[in-house]
Design a protein around this motif. Structure first.
Motif, mmCIF file in Angstrom:
data_model
loop_
_atom_site.group_PDB
_atom_site.id
_atom_site.type_symbol
_atom_site.label_atom_id
_atom_site.label_comp_id
_atom_site.label_asym_id
_atom_site.label_seq_id
_atom_site.Cartn_x
_atom_site.Cartn_y
_atom_site.Cartn_z
ATOM 1 N N SER A 188 -8.676 18.862 -3.830
ATOM 2 C CA SER A 188 -9.744 18.679 -2.847
ATOM 3 C C SER A 188 -10.447 17.344 -3.050
ATOM 4 O O SER A 188 -10.771 16.635 -2.081
ATOM 5 C CB SER A 188 -10.742 19.831 -2.948
ATOM 6 O OG SER A 188 -11.787 19.666 -2.011
ATOM 7 N N ASP A 189 -10.657 16.975 -4.301
ATOM 8 C CA ASP A 189 -11.337 15.715 -4.610
ATOM 9 C C ASP A 189 -10.545 14.496 -4.139
ATOM 10 O O ASP A 189 -11.132 13.442 -3.853
ATOM 11 C CB ASP A 189 -11.595 15.605 -6.112
ATOM 12 C CG ASP A 189 -12.679 16.562 -6.595
ATOM 13 O OD1 ASP A 189 -13.436 17.083 -5.753
ATOM 14 O OD2 ASP A 189 -12.742 16.814 -7.822
ATOM 15 N N VAL A 190 -9.205 14.615 -4.083
ATOM 16 C CA VAL A 190 -8.391 13.459 -3.684
ATOM 17 C C VAL A 190 -7.929 13.564 -2.229
ATOM 18 O O VAL A 190 -6.988 12.889 -1.826
ATOM 19 C CB VAL A 190 -7.175 13.266 -4.621
ATOM 20 C CG1 VAL A 190 -7.644 12.975 -6.033
ATOM 21 C CG2 VAL A 190 -6.243 14.471 -4.589
ATOM 22 N N ALA A 212 0.822 -1.199 0.000
ATOM 23 C CA ALA A 212 0.000 0.000 0.000
ATOM 24 C C ALA A 212 0.852 1.244 0.000
ATOM 25 O O ALA A 212 0.511 2.235 -0.602
ATOM 26 C CB ALA A 212 -0.935 -0.001 1.207
ATOM 27 N N GLY A 213 1.999 1.213 0.661
ATOM 28 C CA GLY A 213 2.886 2.365 0.699
ATOM 29 C C GLY A 213 2.439 3.387 1.714
ATOM 30 O O GLY A 213 1.439 3.230 2.403
ATOM 31 N N PRO A 253 -3.716 7.116 -2.464
ATOM 32 C CA PRO A 253 -3.495 5.678 -2.248
ATOM 33 C C PRO A 253 -4.439 4.831 -3.079
ATOM 34 O O PRO A 253 -5.578 5.222 -3.359
ATOM 35 C CB PRO A 253 -3.755 5.500 -0.750
ATOM 36 C CG PRO A 253 -4.638 6.641 -0.379
ATOM 37 C CD PRO A 253 -4.237 7.784 -1.261
ATOM 38 N N GLY A 254 -3.946 3.664 -3.482
ATOM 39 C CA GLY A 254 -4.792 2.696 -4.160
ATOM 40 C C GLY A 254 -5.331 1.698 -3.154
ATOM 41 O O GLY A 254 -5.092 1.791 -1.950
ATOM 42 N N PRO A 265 -4.325 12.521 -9.920
ATOM 43 C CA PRO A 265 -5.401 11.806 -9.208
ATOM 44 C C PRO A 265 -5.368 10.292 -9.355
ATOM 45 O O PRO A 265 -6.213 9.608 -8.767
ATOM 46 C CB PRO A 265 -6.684 12.367 -9.846
ATOM 47 C CG PRO A 265 -6.277 13.586 -10.574
ATOM 48 C CD PRO A 265 -4.867 13.359 -11.000
ATOM 49 N N THR A 266 -4.434 9.733 -10.116
ATOM 50 C CA THR A 266 -4.412 8.293 -10.370
ATOM 51 C C THR A 266 -4.178 7.529 -9.069
ATOM 52 O O THR A 266 -3.134 7.680 -8.435
ATOM 53 C CB THR A 266 -3.302 7.926 -11.365
ATOM 54 O OG1 THR A 266 -3.459 8.711 -12.548
ATOM 55 C CG2 THR A 266 -3.355 6.438 -11.706
ATOM 56 N N PRO A 267 -5.114 6.686 -8.616
ATOM 57 C CA PRO A 267 -4.920 5.939 -7.370
ATOM 58 C C PRO A 267 -3.757 4.947 -7.494
ATOM 59 O O PRO A 267 -3.567 4.308 -8.537
ATOM 60 C CB PRO A 267 -6.252 5.195 -7.190
ATOM 61 C CG PRO A 267 -7.229 5.926 -8.045
ATOM 62 C CD PRO A 267 -6.445 6.441 -9.205
ATOM 63 N N GLY A 268 -2.985 4.839 -6.424
ATOM 64 C CA GLY A 268 -1.924 3.840 -6.364
ATOM 65 C C GLY A 268 -0.721 4.130 -7.229
ATOM 66 O O GLY A 268 0.085 3.233 -7.482
ATOM 67 N N LEU A 269 -0.558 5.381 -7.683
ATOM 68 C CA LEU A 269 0.594 5.737 -8.511
ATOM 69 C C LEU A 269 1.626 6.432 -7.619
ATOM 70 O O LEU A 269 1.363 7.515 -7.085
ATOM 71 C CB LEU A 269 0.176 6.645 -9.663
ATOM 72 C CG LEU A 269 1.260 6.964 -10.713
ATOM 73 C CD1 LEU A 269 1.761 5.686 -11.375
ATOM 74 C CD2 LEU A 269 0.728 7.935 -11.759
#
Length: 557
Positions: free
Chosen positions: A65-67, A27-28, A261-262, A219-223
């Motif tokens: 704000s969205d993330v 997860a990091g 986070p992803g 905004p890319t999750p898990g990147l």
């Protein structure tokens, strides 16, 4: 005054860390507060208006704000307004995990220093820039107290009319078309929309190429954050036909960091690999963690046998082995003697250098110098370590692994250590804030090390040993924990008992609590439930909740 995060709490946290090794979670590092300051300047009084900075800044603010970021914004700001915005934002950074600043507008480099330009700037002469613009260093100061990542994104290298008309002073300072390169502190990344010395495009569409790439990629999750900017760079190059090349400066630690986070992915490790990991740690807690995940089977039986052997070794070390019994520290041993006993079998030269810095004329100074001399000669190392030929690399590797775990020592332990040695820390907050970094730099200066404000693992160990040796009970509890769990030091339960006892005698309830754990489990001596009960009761009377739990468990067993 009690530790806000006790050694005992951290002890159990370390066991949880081992469990994470046994059942690997991908997860990091992404937890904690995330704060952002977004600034956009386009309506310049002394230069043609820029069409996109306000569009870019507003879109980036919405995206952040969205993330999950707490976002502060400012648009078309004067110099005074920018200074106030940065100052107010700085107050929100303390305790945050990630702090991010995005700026869209004009920027300039004068004399090797980078500045962000407010909308009311005139910049008629190069000497006016310090008064009318905001130095990039001020932005870096504002994000400095974030715990995990400080990120500054500058879409501010647009074709700059100020640079073309500004009058140079007699000093003839350089005036650049874009920003100059910088070297930010560790855990800080600074991203320029264009290479140093080059300008960035404002863009023909709604957003600049750099802003558009950020909006699509961040905004890319898990990147992981490094890959975020690799993709941003590639997207800008492609959008501009190679005319614009973003660049980022700075470095991170070894942990992966995720802005968004992803979903955690749990990857079960096979019992053989998990058992090998428990063996590498070599403590009863390590085998207990293994058994939580693998309670049955061949390796579970081996883990139980290993725990029994460890308990027998600990009892034998105190009761049956004449050499060990004769080597026992006297009840009235000095703190210097306990310090020396903690490091004397080390295979790391820095341990002995630290001892000599603390006790240059100490009782063991000659021995420390002899150990340093021997460590410099490979043919004497094995004899020094008391190990057969060829085994020192394994011993050194184990110690290096222990040293790596010292990187996770809680900040409040280090703050107490700094205070004990006379380095000023206003309050013990558990946060690596500006005052703590300043104190850490002073400590590093006192030992002749590079003044980064972030202690290395070895420096953390040396600091706490030195603080323990001057009698600080918090540091003594910390060193007890370190010797009990192999964090920065070799595992030695007998020494852990001694350090905890010294802390307890000074009224530190966590010394009593942790000593009770060792006494209850028979680590470093005979198990003694009656004394453990007394130690837990002592800590419980001083308000330690974990001691109350341990006492109830003991009385119910």
């Amino acid at each position: 005054m009690t530790l806000r995060m006790s050694a005992h709490r951290f002890w159990f946290r370390l066991v949880a860390t081992l469990a994470a090794v046994l059942l690997l979670t991908v997860a990091g590092h992404a937890s904690g507060r995330k704060v952002a300051l977004v600034l956009g300047n386009g309506s310049y009084a002394a230069a043609p208006a820029l069409p996109n900075p306000l569009n870019d800044a507003r879109a980036v603010a919405r995206m952040l704000s969205d993330v999950g970021f707490e976002v502060t914004t400012g648009y078309d700001l004067s110099a005074d307004q920018m200074r106030r915005s940065v100052r107010d934002f700085e107050q929100t950074v303390s305790g945050a995990s990630i702090a991010l600043v995005y700026y869209a507008g004009h920027g300039i480099e004068v004399g090797g220093t980078n500045f962000l330009i407010p909308v009311d700037a005139e910049l008629k002469r190069d000497t006016h820039v310090e008064d009318e613009a905001i130095p990039l260093t001020r932005i870096l100061d504002a994000v400095a107290e974030a715990e995990t990542l400080r990120l500054v994104l500058l879409d501010a290298c647009r074709d700059n009319p100020f640079a073309n008309r500004i009058q140079r002073s007699g000093a003839k300072r350089s005036i650049g078309r874009g920003f100059a390169p910088i070297e930010p502190a560790t855990y800080t990344l600074v991203s320029y929309a264009a290479e140093a010395g080059f300008t960035a495009e404002d863009g023909d569409g709604e957003h600049s190429p750099y802003a558009r790439a950020l909006l699509e990629t961040l905004p890319t999750p898990g990147l992981e954050v490094n890959f975020v900017f690799r993709r941003v760079n590639a997207a800008v190059r492609e959008a501009t036909g190679g005319r614009q090349q973003p660049v980022f400066y700075g470095s991170l630690g070894t942990e992966e960091v995720y802005l968004v986070p992803g979903e955690p992915k749990t990857v079960a490790r096979d019992p053989a690999a998990d058992f090998k990991a428990a063996q590498a740690v070599g403590t009863a807690d390590a085998y207990r963690a293994f058994l939580e995940h693998h309670p049955d089977g061949f390796f579970a039986d081996l883990a139980r046998e290993s725990m029994v052997k460890l308990e027998r070794v600990q009892v034998a070390a105190v009761t049956a082995d004449p050499a060990v019994a004769n080597d026992a520290l006297p009840e009235n041993a000095s703190l210097e003697e306990i310090y020396w006993r903690t490091i004397r079998d080390s295979v790391l030269a820095d341990d002995f250098r630290a001892y000599l810095a603390r006790f240059p004329d100490g009782a063991f100074a000659d021995l420390a110098k002899a150990r340093l001399d021997a460590l410099s000669r490979a043919d004497e190392v094995n004899a020094l370590a008391g190990a057969p030929a060829g085994t020192r690399p394994e011993k050194a590797a184990l110690r290096q692994a222990a040293m790596a775990r010292a990187d996770r020592l809680p900040v409040n332990m280090l703050q107490y250590g700094l205070i004990a040695l006379g380095f000023e820390v206003d309050t013990v907050t558990g946060v690596l804030d500006r005052n703590t970094r300043k104190a850490a730099r002073s400590y590093q200066a006192s030992i002749g090390a590079e003044q980064t404000g972030v202690l290395t693992a070895q420096q953390k160990v040396d600091l706490l040993l030195a603080a323990a040796s001057v009698g600080d009970s918090h540091a003594q509890t910390a060193v007890g924990f370190m010797t009990a769990q192999g964090v920065g030091l070799d595992v030695d339960y007998r020494l852990a008992r001694i350090w905890f006892e010294r802390a307890r005698r000074q009224g530190n309830p966590y010394g009593a609590l942790n000593l009770g754990v060792l006494v209850r489990d028979g680590l470093g001596g005979h198990p003694d439930r009656s004394r453990a009960r007394s130690l837990f009761a002592e800590a419980a009377e001083n308000g330690v909740e974990e001691a109350k739990v341990a006492l109830r468990s003991l009385e119910g067993g």
